[in-house]
Each structure stands twice: as structure tokens, then as C-alpha cells.
Design an enzyme around this catalytic site. Structure first.
Site, PDB file in Angstrom:
ATOM      1  N   TYR A 157      28.649 167.141 -40.151  1.00 60.99           N
ATOM      2  CA  TYR A 157      27.813 166.788 -38.997  1.00 60.99           C
ATOM      3  C   TYR A 157      28.253 165.430 -38.444  1.00 60.99           C
ATOM      4  CZ  TYR A 157      24.477 170.240 -40.904  1.00 60.99           C
ATOM      5  OH  TYR A 157      23.878 171.370 -41.399  1.00 60.99           O
ATOM      6  N   HIS A 165      23.788 169.762 -34.485  1.00 61.52           N
ATOM      7  CA  HIS A 165      24.292 170.876 -35.278  1.00 61.52           C
ATOM      8  C   HIS A 165      25.639 170.485 -35.904  1.00 61.52           C
ATOM      9  CE1 HIS A 165      21.322 173.826 -33.844  1.00 61.52           C
ATOM     10  NE2 HIS A 165      21.430 173.241 -32.657  1.00 61.52           N
ATOM     11  N   LYS A 204      31.163 177.051 -35.158  1.00 61.65           N
ATOM     12  CA  LYS A 204      31.769 175.932 -35.875  1.00 61.65           C
ATOM     13  C   LYS A 204      33.287 176.080 -35.848  1.00 61.65           C
ATOM     14  CE  LYS A 204      27.771 175.740 -38.905  1.00 61.65           C
ATOM     15  NZ  LYS A 204      26.986 175.277 -37.768  1.00 61.65           N
TER      16      LYS A 204
END
Length: 294
Positions: A157, A165, A204
Site C-alpha cells: 500500500y 487500496h 493490482k
């Protein structure tokens, strides 16, 4: 899906979390935590199994631990003293890198740095490379959490998980004779593809940290300085998305050329009309003169 840059969460009262994170950088929060824990001379107690530990702190230190995103607060914590459960990498980072806590065994015996290293390595064979990856990211002020629910080793993070997020799904790949049979992760195409698709499905970027060592023995924390970390981000090429991105300048250029061509056509038609009238007028004048002469 565009995954470039952080995805900040939205506050219920419209608070700008990006501005809040910029005003309180993680580096300054960790520095305050380090100073506070050093003065308290706290001792974390290892669990009888595994590398986890519990740490008792006062409310002010608990707030700093939470802001720095270390450990997990236990629900049965009291008002005067609160307890945090720390993972193996977190325990050793606070003890070895920040040097702000001491650690004792389940039998309440204080442990030296070497003894703690041996204990954590015996609890998990992959601890040396996992800790090296964890400390590498933490030293760059990334908040590092377990990536178990995403099928990876860690997630990273930009700031506290309550504000943003996670951006990266982290996979640790050891390379070198010192790691023995643990080498070889992601060398099979199907493994890499699975990790890439899984990370992409949860928005991600896949970050592969390769920990290299050819001559280092992993028997003491001294080996950490000789473990080299290589960072590689891997993204999946999406044909349709890349085609749209590539063709945008081309479409703009084509539109400009089309407008120029249309303008040229209008000019050409104008002068053609003028020329046509001129030729027609000349023919009429010639015809009238021919009739008069006859």
C-alpha cells in the site's frame, strides 16, 4: 482497466485522503513510532508455535502502531494496556531494522538477535527471503501486508490501508544456491499466467521481487546485507485496450487530414465553379458575335 497510480478511498464526509496522506507521510509516522517504542523498552512475546508474537502497549503507542500499520489489535485488549499481534516479518523488522523492541521466548527468556533469527527460520524455511522482501519495501515507506487472500506473498500500500487500496500484489522469488529447493517459482508459464490474471482481476499490478544470493549462507542476520533485491512489475497486454490507446493519436491525425482535405475540396470546387462560369461566359459572347457577323 487502468491500474496506474494509487486508488484512494473516499471518506464519508468528503475528506480528501490523498491530501491527508501527503500531510502525514508514512516515514514520519514510523519515525514517531520508533522513538516512542524505544523510550518504553517494550518486550514482545513469541508464540509457542510459529513466528507470531504479541506486544502490549499503552493507548498512545497503540495509536502509532495502528497509524504505521504494524500488526493487528486484539479484541480483548484493555483500556490501560492494549495488545497487538505481530507477524514474523513485523517482529524482526521492529527488532532488527528499527531496534525499538526486545523479544522474549514463550518461556519469558530474552532472545538475542541471532536466537530470534534461528527461531523464525526454524518456524518457516522461507523466512530469510520473505523478510528481505518485506524490509526492502518497508524501507521505501510502503505498507506491507499479507497477500494470502490474493494468492501472493504480500500486498503493498502507498499509505495506510484505511486510506488507499493496495497497488501491488507481491511475489517473492528466491534465486541462488543458498536457497536450495525453494528456487524455481514462476518459471513455469502457467504459474506466471495464473499470478498475473489473479492480480489483474483485483486491480493490482504484479510485482516480482527476486532475491538473489549465490554464496551467502542464511545462518545469521548478517546475510541480509548480501541479499540483492531485483524489482520487476509484470502487466498483461490487452490487445483491445492497447489498440485504442495507440490509435487515438492516429485517429486525431486522420481527422485533421480529413478536415484539411475537406477544406481543399471546398476551395477546389469554388475555383472550379468560377472557371466554369468564365468559360460559359466566353462561349456566350463568342456565339453572340458570330450571329451579329452573319
Amino acid at each position: 482497466m487502468d491500474m496506474s497510480g494509487p486508488r484512494w478511498k473516499k471518506g464519508k464526509d468528503g475528506k480528501d485522503f490523498a491530501a491527508l496522506a501527503a500531510a502525514q507521510p508514512m516515514s514520519s509516522i514510523v519515525a514517531k513510532l520508533q522513538s516512542s517504542l524505544e523510550g518504553s523498552k517494550l518486550v514482545a512475546t513469541l508464540s509457542s508455535r510459529g513466528g507470531d508474537a504479541v506486544l502490549g502497549v499503552n493507548p498512545q503507542e497503540a495509536a502509532l502502531l495502528n497509524r504505521a500499520a504494524f500488526g493487528r489489535a486484539l479484541e480483548n485488549a484493555g483500556a490501560e494496556k492494549q495488545w497487538f499481534q505481530l507477524g514474523a516479518e513485523e517482529v524482526f523488522y521492529l527488532h532488527h531494522a528499527l531496534e525499538c523492541i526486545m523479544v522474549e521466548s514463550a518461556n519469558k527468556d530474552l532472545m538475542s538477535q541471532g536466537e530470534l533469527w534461528d527461531h523464525l527460520c526454524s518456524a518457516s524455511e522461507s523466512f530469510p527471503e520473505m523478510y528481505r522482501a518485506y524490509s526492502h519495501l518497508r524501507s521505501k515507506n510502503w505498507v506491507v501486508r499479507s497477500g494470502l487472500q490474493y494468492g501472493t506473498d504480500f500486498v503493498a500500500y502507498r499509505h495506510h490501508p484505511a486510506l488507499v487500496h493496495s497497488e501491488f500484489a507481491v511475489v517473492v522469488v528466491p534465486e541462488g544456491s543458498g536457497f536450495g529447493g525453494r528456487c524455481g517459482r514462476l518459471k513455469v508459464w502457467s504459474d506466471l499466467l495464473c499470478a498475473l490474471r489473479a492480480s489483474g482481476s483485483v486491480a493490482k499490478t504484479l510485482l516480482v521481487l527476486t532475491i538473489s544470493s549465490n554464496v551467502c549462507e542464511l545462518r545469521s542476520p548478517d546475510c541480509l546485507e548480501r541479499l540483492v533485491v531485483h524489482e520487476r512489475t509484470i502487466t498483461r497486454w490487452i490487445a483491445q485496450q492497447c489498440r485504442e490507446q495507440r490509435c487515438k493519436p492516429c485517429r486525431e491525425e486522420a481527422y485533421t487530414e480529413e478536415q484539411d482535405h475537406a477544406g481543399e475540396t471546398v476551395v477546389f470546387n469554388y475555383w472550379g465553379l468560377v472557371l466554369g462560369f468564365a468559360v460559359l461566359s466566353s462561349l456566350l459572347v463568342y456565339k453572340l458575335r458570330f450571329r451579329q457577323s452573319s
